[in-house]
Enzyme design. Structure first.
Site, PDB file in Angstrom:
ATOM      1  CE1 TYR A   1      -3.684   2.399   0.784  1.00 49.80           C
ATOM      2  CE2 TYR A   1      -2.540   3.172   2.697  1.00 49.80           C
ATOM      3  CZ  TYR A   1      -3.465   3.236   1.587  1.00 49.80           C
ATOM      4  OH  TYR A   1      -4.390   4.202   2.136  1.00 49.80           O
TER       5      TYR A   1
ATOM      6  CB  THR B   1       1.424   4.503   4.337  1.00 52.25           C
ATOM      7  OG1 THR B   1       0.613   3.395   4.409  1.00 52.25           O
ATOM      8  CG2 THR B   1       0.657   5.592   3.751  1.00 52.25           C
ATOM      9  CE  LYS B   2       0.668  -1.446   5.442  1.00 53.94           C
ATOM     10  NZ  LYS B   2      -0.367  -0.682   5.164  1.00 53.94           N
ATOM     11  CB  SER B   3       8.512  -0.720   4.719  1.00 60.31           C
ATOM     12  OG  SER B   3       8.064  -2.078   4.486  1.00 60.31           O
TER      13      SER B   3
END
Ligand code: PLP
Length: 393
Positions: free
Chosen positions: A188, A190-192
């Site tokens: 997604y 915002t993920k790493s």
């Protein structure tokens, strides 16, 4: 109270920001120019490289972590009335996938130190209907998988890790992705690492991998994805009523570049986390997140917690003060049993999971991402320390 100009940022610092540059743009351009946009060679390459990165036998690229967990539960044949143990301290996705089958999420409270499911409380939640357990690695700190394995050992319970936050993370020196029946990752925004939207299912089981792959694309027979290529065939067979969960080559091309950058991005987040720790650990009213001793913490989140009894303001006001200083934050998580659907469906009361409730009430997630400059990190530190100082009880 008016704010001193030295402490206030002039621009808003977002809570999250993806780390994208010319390389991702070039990779997307290449896919667009190739004329093949959907699942194809880029998705296969992304799967192969991701599997290698986490030491998984199989990796199946899908459209989200939610899809990944849905497919994992489908692959084990979850049925109505079955039970799946998980934590209330998570995002909606972890439990909704259980409800897709009319099965029951059985919440087990968390360990306050880690915010992960409390392995000591699992045994009491197991019944003869328990089919699976979904631990979540909150913020990128691995749940205690050995303890969880011990709690379910001797039972026919499948472990599906919700590793939405946990790439790249390790548990006792081994990468998350290689340790359970299934591990589900999120890409997604915002993920790493991100592909805009996306996810990955990792498994060592050939049969489960095949089922997940087939069900991710309408339940079509093998190789239907390449039916429009010169080597493909127009023929296909529908084997089961599957889903539309495949990953596009556009997303996979971004993922391939993000994967190459993953280690460097994690290292930068590690530096941000260390700066926060150094600034906050000596402050009485603040509690820094637990670190992964001798392990890699993905640092998807920096879960600061407030000692509310040492402050004159509540958590929400603390967040408001940060917002007034142009710092974006979030809260992870509003426990699921507090949400209307779960409350109405299962009759939960807030203190049914007292640890989750208490930690939720004092948690603030601070910005932590690889594109944060040293000045941005400093501005968060100044704002937090100033608000704490002004509002000491
Ligand atoms: C713990 C957890 N699990 C699952 C998900 C779902 O991930 P996705 O948006 O890729 O479906 C999220 C998303 O934020 C999450 O935080």
């Amino acid at each position: 109270m008016s704010l001193t100009s030295s402490t206030v940022r002039t621009t808003f610092l977002p809570f999250a920001r993806p780390d994208l540059d010319e390389r991702e743009l070039d990779a997307v351009r290449e896919v667009l120019e190739s004329g093949w946009l959907t699942t194809g060679s880029k998705a296969s390459q992304f799967e192969a490289r991701f599997a290698e990165a986490v030491g998984a036998k199989h990796a199946i690229a899908v459209s989200s972590c939610t899809a990944a967990m849905h497919l994992a539960l489908e692959a084990i044949g979850l049925r109505a009335g079955d039970e799946v143990i998980t934590t209330p301290y998570t995002f909606a996705a972890t439990a909704e996938v259980i409800r897709y089958f009319d099965a029951k999420p059985v919440f087990v409270d968390i360990d306050a130190a880690t915010l992960n499911i409390d392995p000591r409380a699992i045994a009491a939640a197991i019944t003869e209907r328990t089919r699976a357990i979904i631990p979540v690695h909150i913020g990128g700190l691995a749940a205690d998988l050995n303890e969880i394995h011990s709690a379910i050992s001797g039972r026919d319970i499948v472990m599906i890790e919700d590793a939405a936050h946990a790439f790249p993370a390790t548990y006792r020196g081994r990468p998350i992705g290689s340790l359970s029946d299934f591990t589900c990752f999120s890409f997604y925004a915002t993920k790493s690492i991100t592909t805009g939207e996306g996810g990955m299912i990792c498994t060592a089981s050939d049969a489960h991998a095949e089922r997940c792959r087939m069900m991710s694309l309408h339940g079509l027979s093998k190789s239907a994805w390449n039916r429009y290529t010169s080597s493909g065939s127009w023929q296909y067979d529908v084997i089961a009523p599957g889903f539309k969960y495949n990953m596009t080559d556009i997303a996979a091309a971004i993922g391939l570049v993000q994967l190459e950058k993953a280690e460097a991005m994690q290292q930068r987040r590690e530096v941000v986390a260390s700066s926060y720790d150094a600034a906050f650990s000596a402050i009485d009213a603040l509690e820094c997140p637990r670190r992964a001793r001798n392990d890699v913490h993905a640092w998807h989140l920096y879960t600061l917690r407030l000692h509310l009894d040492r402050l004159a303001i509540a958590r929400d006001q603390f967040i408001e003060e940060l917002r007034r200083r142009n710092i974006g934050t979030s809260v992870h998580f509003i426990p699921l049993h507090l949400h209307r659907y779960y409350e109405e469906t299962y009759g939960f009361r807030p203190d049914d999971f007292p640890v989750a409730l208490c930690e939720y009430q004092r948690e603030i997630s601070l910005p932590i991402y690889s594109r944060m400059s040293a000045e941005e990190v400093d501005s968060v530190i100044s704002a937090v320390t100033e608000i704490e100082l002004i509002n000491r009880a």
